[in-house]
Design a protein around this motif. Sequence first.
Motif, PDB file in Angstrom:
ATOM      1  N   LEU A  22      -7.922 -24.036  -6.834  1.00  0.00           N
ATOM      2  CA  LEU A  22      -6.510 -23.702  -6.645  1.00  0.00           C
ATOM      3  C   LEU A  22      -6.285 -23.095  -5.268  1.00  0.00           C
ATOM      4  O   LEU A  22      -5.275 -23.350  -4.629  1.00  0.00           O
ATOM      5  CB  LEU A  22      -6.048 -22.725  -7.728  1.00  0.00           C
ATOM      6  CG  LEU A  22      -5.797 -23.363  -9.086  1.00  0.00           C
ATOM      7  CD1 LEU A  22      -5.554 -22.310 -10.133  1.00  0.00           C
ATOM      8  CD2 LEU A  22      -4.611 -24.309  -9.001  1.00  0.00           C
ATOM      9  N   GLN A  23      -7.257 -22.290  -4.821  1.00  0.00           N
ATOM     10  CA  GLN A  23      -7.138 -21.731  -3.465  1.00  0.00           C
ATOM     11  C   GLN A  23      -7.133 -22.824  -2.414  1.00  0.00           C
ATOM     12  O   GLN A  23      -6.470 -22.707  -1.393  1.00  0.00           O
ATOM     13  CB  GLN A  23      -8.327 -20.817  -3.206  1.00  0.00           C
ATOM     14  CG  GLN A  23      -8.002 -19.375  -3.364  1.00  0.00           C
ATOM     15  CD  GLN A  23      -8.988 -18.516  -2.635  1.00  0.00           C
ATOM     16  OE1 GLN A  23      -9.837 -19.013  -1.891  1.00  0.00           O
ATOM     17  NE2 GLN A  23      -8.876 -17.227  -2.841  1.00  0.00           N
ATOM     18  N   MET A  24      -7.914 -23.868  -2.674  1.00  0.00           N
ATOM     19  CA  MET A  24      -7.977 -24.966  -1.705  1.00  0.00           C
ATOM     20  C   MET A  24      -6.815 -25.937  -1.878  1.00  0.00           C
ATOM     21  O   MET A  24      -6.799 -27.002  -1.286  1.00  0.00           O
ATOM     22  CB  MET A  24      -9.283 -25.746  -1.846  1.00  0.00           C
ATOM     23  CG  MET A  24     -10.537 -24.964  -1.559  1.00  0.00           C
ATOM     24  SD  MET A  24     -10.568 -24.216   0.055  1.00  0.00           S
ATOM     25  CE  MET A  24     -10.795 -25.647   1.091  1.00  0.00           C
ATOM     26  N   CYS A  25      -5.840 -25.580  -2.719  1.00  0.00           N
ATOM     27  CA  CYS A  25      -4.653 -26.395  -2.962  1.00  0.00           C
ATOM     28  C   CYS A  25      -5.004 -27.760  -3.525  1.00  0.00           C
ATOM     29  O   CYS A  25      -4.295 -28.739  -3.297  1.00  0.00           O
ATOM     30  CB  CYS A  25      -3.823 -26.581  -1.689  1.00  0.00           C
ATOM     31  SG  CYS A  25      -3.322 -25.069  -0.937  1.00  0.00           S
TER      32      CYS A  25
END
Lengths: 183, 235, 412, 446
Positions: free
Chosen positions: C258-261
């Motif tokens: 999720l952090q890396m989209c």
Amino acid sequence: MDRALRRRLEARFGKVLTGPVRQRHDETEIRIGAGDVPEVLLALHDEPDFRFGLLSDLAGVDTGTSMQTVYHLWSDSSGDWLRVIADGLSRDDPRVPSVTFLWKGAEWMEREAYDMFGITFEGNRDLRRIYMPPDYASFPLRKDFFLADDASRSPAGGVRHMEQTHGPTNAEAGARIRQAPAS
Amino acid sequence: MALTPEPGAASNLPAIVTERRDLVEPIVVPNTLWQSSNPVAYNGGQDSEITHLREFEASGAGRRDDARWAGPLEVIPTKADIVLDLIRANSLWPLLSGLACCAIEMMSAATSKNDMDRWGMFPFRASPRQADVLIVAGTCTTKMAGPLVRLWEQMPEPKWCVAMGDCTCSGGRYKRSYSTIQGIDRIMPVDVYVPGCPPRPEGLIYGMMKLQQLIKDRRGHWPDRAIGPTVPEDL
Amino acid sequence: MTTTRTPFDIPAHASSDDPRVTLDEQLGVFEPIPPYPPRTEREAEFYTLRDGEMFVNMGPQHPSTHGVLRVVLKIDGEKVVDLDPVLGYLHRGVEKLCENADYHQAICYMDPLEYISSLFCEWSPVMAFEKLLDVQVPRRAEYIRVLSGELNRIASHALFMGWFALDLGGLTPILWSFIERDEIVEMLAALTGQRMLFNYFRIGGVNGDLNHEFMSRLGAWMSKATAHIDSNQALLNENEIFVRRARGLGVIDTATALQMCMTGPNLRATGVPFDIRRAHPYSIYPELDFDIPSRTEGDCLARYLLRMDEVRQSLRIIDQCLHQMPDGPVMAKLPRLIRPRPGRAYAAIEGPRGQYATYAISDGTDQPYRMRIHDPSFIHLQSVGLLTPGNLIADTMAIMASLDPIMGGVDK
Amino acid sequence: MTVVGRTWDRLTIPGKILAVVIPLGAALTAGLAILIAVVGGAVVQFLADNLPLVRFVVAATIVLLMTIPSAFLIIYMEMKVIALMNLRYGPDRVGPFGSALSVVHGLKVLMKEDFTPTGADVPVFTMAPVVVYMSSVLSLLVLPFAPGLFGQDFNIGLLYFFAMGGLTVVGLLMAGWSSFNKYSLLGGLRSAAQIVSYEIPLTLSVVGVILLAGTMSLNQIVLGQAGSLFDWYLWRQPLAFVVFFIAVTAEANRTPFDLTEADSEIVAGFATEYSGMRFGFFFFAEYVNVFIASGLTVALFLGGWNAPFNWPWPVTVGLDPGGLGIGLLLLLAIGPPLAIVVLGLPFYLLNSRIRFWQALVIGFVLFNVVAVGAVLGLAFLSFDWVVGLLWFMGKTYAFVFTFVWMRGTLPRVRIDQLMGFAWKWLLPAALLNLFVTALAILVLKR
């Protein structure tokens, strides 16, 4: 259209917003100043009311008079896409805080916005050109960068990168910078 | 057809090419028929700085016929060349280099349905040192131009180039773009053009068979190659 | 004691991006180190060598970079210490071209972005323009869009399978998967008129109605599709070498993803059943019955198996579309020249690689004022830098292939 | 224009050829006769005195020449078999069923520009392909093809074989180092690590065979397996066979162990910078290695040139042509025309569209086929080396097919898996096999 989201946003960020909260179709749009980007996005990311966990898109926009960065967020608590527009960046030296502390994946999107618009994202530790070569001088997606009608018939034959070598002041009479609508 | 430059044409450009000798030299074919509405957009209308082919021509290295076609085989009677050309035409190893969309159709041409292997065109070599034909499949951007030219120069003679797709032939749908090459014949010699966006695999195979015909007609001879777009002699 | 070498120690030489390539006479070496001082923290860190490390320049022409990606690898023996992807070798300036084209022409520039799933590249801008115009798309057109889109998804996943196997050294799977892909593409060519860059979706509908050739080809293919897919997978799923290489490789967890989209199959392989078709429904997907497969391992094998599961779901969707398709027009009534009112619209769809999104701004003229294209390949390729260090050179290709980036989409 | 010139111009093309060839032939014959008369005796004496040397030179030459057609054959086989596995046709345009394509590829490679990159270590760069190729060719020298048909029968044949096979790694390392390319360097180092690691289980796995045969001469090992299918060492050394086959696959750099030239990882490995015939040497050496690996497997474990069953009937061809006397001449004069007519007549009678001369042509072709078949069959029955060669080649090409099959099916292993497999599994297995074999021999002999 999620009316509750609008009320929640207005209640939470009422002071920070620089314009009214707009809603159309399944999109909700808020406008904030460039300096408020980290706080607003952090709040949207973390607070249980919002939980916008997914950065859907990050884009730069040249409105002809100023620069904007636009963030699209998705939350499982709302049926709307949330659009956060950081408005009013100067065209000469656009600067905005980076959001890589929240989404590491925003790094390349910020690099792209830097490459295409020249927007400097403060806090991005790898802000260099991503598409164009390092010795390229222009920012192609800016509105004062004009395309030729047909690059293949130009003197350089399209073999070199097209560069923007003149500002809007010395553009010829026909050339007019398009400006974004006021909305 | 005699065309005269328009009055507004830039004066620092060379005159219209008339001889075959001149066709070999320029990389950028000067255009005197048309003027950009915004000439400054191209760095003040300067010429291309890609001059490696021009320098190569000037050095005379290309005119030495060393080990390219005849070389040690000169002692063999001329008729042997027909056999050699037949051999070369039937063993064309393409370089495994796809640039964009056309690369998929190039792969499709080599796979089960359209089997390029039947004509001996299959082993796609990953290293340019072992390839015979460079199929430029897809849009070539200005950033890719340098690496592409290096690939071409790394290939050993005799070698051929097939421009596959509209973008490589002429710029195609990106003719207004600020970062694409408007036809790879501006940076390297091309033997066969396969138009289409992208061409069907059958189109590529047809182009390769045309290349085989050209090889049998001894087209790959370096001194006979015209660098630059194919311009009619009378222009 | 480690000695370091910085870019300043290297004599100046031409950049690899410079067409005037000149090798240094004395060195004869071409190091991928840039000839200028580092401009960012990350660049300085990357282009500094410690003892025993060296750079390997992979690309822009390399068999397994899936196009013209250049990756500078910093390796220590066989181990990858760090890597720096260099993009832009296929940057065609599509966004700028769209701003200089009218709304119909802009869709034409979308196809070559992700050239093995072109319909999805068309779909999101078309939806964004329809939002700008407040157009209601006829239901039959929506069904045709979903039908052709899911076919395209299967073709794309088939190629993914082939490439993934090819990068692991398998020769046959790619040829087998190209058989499926060619069949689907020929079928779509009967529908749209083009094999790859279909240019089929229009603002307010699709270009043409279903025709006889398409339907007969589709019927013939559907009757044997499941068997073909099973036999293709049997070649890989039961192969010990393949499974041993892919399992536990390039593991990414949900929070990082999720952090890396990340979106799409790569996110779903980490355990989040996030699919825009369900999470933010569009078109007729709410009416269709299909599952969102997800896996929890987050490694290369999970990403591969997940895509294969998706193929089966796509077959279900196609089956339902064929049974439920209503009659009616396939185009909304629209003027020839489109001038939407000034405004902004954002549309995202679920493609074979994840979220394709378009953000369009209209200023009241017949050309979009700004058209931002969000491409999942671009986002996913970024995480190669996160997943690869510590693995071997051979794993770099496997990880990159398992994320399934297409360079046309990465570079726009 | 002289008389000679005019005469020359009037000659037809065959006439011109004959006019050149006949005087040339006459002169050569005369010269040879004089030469033989003067030094012939001494030369024959010298050759007779140094028969082993002569045999070695002849064998080496024949083996060197033999590699090229067998490499062409294997290349064609690989192209075609992999194509069929990929559900396509494969080459079918050049020659019948595309069979000439591998020769065309080879000749094309021969005529490409020979290229040395800037910064390469030129002598090493030039020598590397030669080393690789010669190490393959020299290994072939001790391979027993058939009874009496082998290059040299060393009593340390197997040791010599592994020594020569190990020389390959030197060549690959030379190529990788001298190319001045990082991919080449990686490929060369990978090959060094791989071949050195796999050399150990490879050598250890055959020690059991050596113990059983009591010799290292490949000829003796094959002779030790004479008899039926069940006398082969495959049944007495099954574990060694598996270990040996895996290790020899790695030695020959074939899938799934083709890491040295993994084109999806390191472009073409050690051969990245090689073009033209130098690359051709690597290309050929790979296929010669496949042949050698298959041949060695067959010789060690599958009985070499022994038939898989005991030849059930005694073969004696008591044909004495001299007994026919003048009848032989008559038979030779009348037999073939008669056979041609007899063979062609059915076609003429049964198909009204075939004319008589066409039937005769068909008869001629059929007669040739029958005659060649008869001669070959006679040779097969009479000479044991023909039988042996056929069995050996049949078994060997079955293994070559297995190698091609593996290439069509399997992905590539990773370098750490490769090394771990050699050291953690193959080496203990080979050692276990060695101990068990030694123990069994010890117990059974006592």
